[in-house]
Design a protein around this motif. Structure first.
Motif, mmCIF file in Angstrom:
data_model
loop_
_atom_site.group_PDB
_atom_site.id
_atom_site.type_symbol
_atom_site.label_atom_id
_atom_site.label_comp_id
_atom_site.label_asym_id
_atom_site.label_seq_id
_atom_site.Cartn_x
_atom_site.Cartn_y
_atom_site.Cartn_z
ATOM 1 N N SER A 40 33.152 64.871 14.151
ATOM 2 C CA SER A 40 32.827 63.458 14.346
ATOM 3 C C SER A 40 33.913 62.546 13.786
ATOM 4 C CB SER A 40 31.489 63.137 13.694
ATOM 5 O OG SER A 40 30.481 63.943 14.244
ATOM 6 N N TYR A 44 36.174 60.181 16.275
ATOM 7 C CA TYR A 44 36.132 58.732 16.114
ATOM 8 C C TYR A 44 37.524 58.189 15.807
ATOM 9 C CZ TYR A 44 34.980 54.069 14.574
ATOM 10 O OH TYR A 44 34.934 52.706 14.452
ATOM 11 N N ARG A 48 39.402 55.568 18.204
ATOM 12 C CA ARG A 48 39.671 54.211 17.687
ATOM 13 C C ARG A 48 41.161 53.933 17.544
ATOM 14 N NH1 ARG A 48 39.190 49.357 16.996
ATOM 15 N NH2 ARG A 48 38.618 48.385 15.037
ATOM 16 N N ALA A 55 35.573 49.487 18.333
ATOM 17 C CA ALA A 55 34.769 50.252 17.380
ATOM 18 C C ALA A 55 33.381 50.573 17.933
ATOM 19 C CB ALA A 55 34.654 49.492 16.065
ATOM 20 N N ASP A 56 32.739 49.622 18.594
ATOM 21 C CA ASP A 56 31.396 49.864 19.133
ATOM 22 C C ASP A 56 31.392 50.997 20.150
ATOM 23 O OD1 ASP A 56 30.449 47.812 17.583
ATOM 24 O OD2 ASP A 56 30.555 46.322 19.191
ATOM 25 N N CYS A 58 33.527 53.517 20.313
ATOM 26 C CA CYS A 58 33.791 54.796 19.639
ATOM 27 C C CYS A 58 32.570 55.294 18.863
ATOM 28 C CB CYS A 58 35.000 54.661 18.728
ATOM 29 S SG CYS A 58 36.534 54.367 19.631
ATOM 30 N N VAL A 59 31.827 54.388 18.250
ATOM 31 C CA VAL A 59 30.608 54.786 17.542
ATOM 32 C C VAL A 59 29.614 55.387 18.522
ATOM 33 C CG1 VAL A 59 28.578 53.911 16.318
ATOM 34 C CG2 VAL A 59 30.850 53.193 15.621
ATOM 35 N N SER A 60 29.402 54.727 19.640
ATOM 36 C CA SER A 60 28.444 55.252 20.615
ATOM 37 C C SER A 60 28.947 56.559 21.235
ATOM 38 C CB SER A 60 28.157 54.225 21.703
ATOM 39 O OG SER A 60 29.324 53.928 22.426
ATOM 40 N N LYS A 63 28.384 59.358 18.440
ATOM 41 C CA LYS A 63 26.965 59.622 18.204
ATOM 42 C C LYS A 63 26.275 60.197 19.432
ATOM 43 C CE LYS A 63 26.119 56.662 14.315
ATOM 44 N NZ LYS A 63 25.228 55.705 13.699
ATOM 45 N N LEU A 71 28.684 56.866 9.199
ATOM 46 C CA LEU A 71 30.031 56.804 9.754
ATOM 47 C C LEU A 71 30.702 55.558 9.196
ATOM 48 C CD1 LEU A 71 31.977 58.145 11.828
ATOM 49 C CD2 LEU A 71 31.131 56.498 13.480
ATOM 50 N N ASP A 73 34.277 53.358 8.707
ATOM 51 C CA ASP A 73 35.599 53.122 9.266
ATOM 52 C C ASP A 73 36.350 52.175 8.339
ATOM 53 O OD1 ASP A 73 37.824 52.729 10.806
ATOM 54 O OD2 ASP A 73 36.793 51.650 12.400
ATOM 55 N N ALA A 82 32.874 60.617 8.055
ATOM 56 C CA ALA A 82 31.637 60.918 8.769
ATOM 57 C C ALA A 82 30.794 61.875 7.948
ATOM 58 C CB ALA A 82 31.941 61.529 10.128
#
Length: 109
Positions: A40, A44, A48, A55-56, A58-60, A63, A71, A73, A82
């Motif tokens: 993870s 990420y 990124r 960022a949004d 990459c988070v989704s 996950k 997580l 950053d 992570a």
């Protein structure tokens, strides 16, 4: 017993077989929690800082594949931490050519 309760007998045989399989692969099963955090963090970081995605997104993206409890950053130092299944791993961006790399942290004695 097998003739009287065939479903129970099959269930017990499967349970014993799964227990035996888990025992044979216990080393691999014990290392699995570390893989979740490492994968993870690395994914990420690459999403990124290497690909330059928001960022949004990459988070989704991360996950979507792995269960994470945390997580973090650090955008200034370009480091990602992570935590998943009780294991915490960190990845850092080195440069455009080398991309991201997992950071090995020494265990305190």
């Amino acid at each position: 017993m097998i003739r009287r309760r065939p479903f129970l007998s099959v269930f017990l045989l499967l349970l014993v077989g799964l227990g035996l399989l888990a025992w044979v692969n216990r080393v691999h099963l014990a290392s699995f929690p570390g893989i979740v955090g490492a994968y993870s963090a690395k994914e990420y970081c690459s999403c990124r800082y290497v690909s330059g995605n928001p960022a949004d997104y990459c988070v989704s993206y991360v996950k979507l594949y792995m269960p994470l409890s945390q997580l973090r950053d650090d955008a200034e130092r370009k480091r990602v931490t992570a935590r998943g299944l009780g294991s915490t791993q960190t990845a850092a961006w080195l440069d455009q050519r080398q991309g991201c790399q997992l950071q090995v942290e020494a265990d305190p004695l």
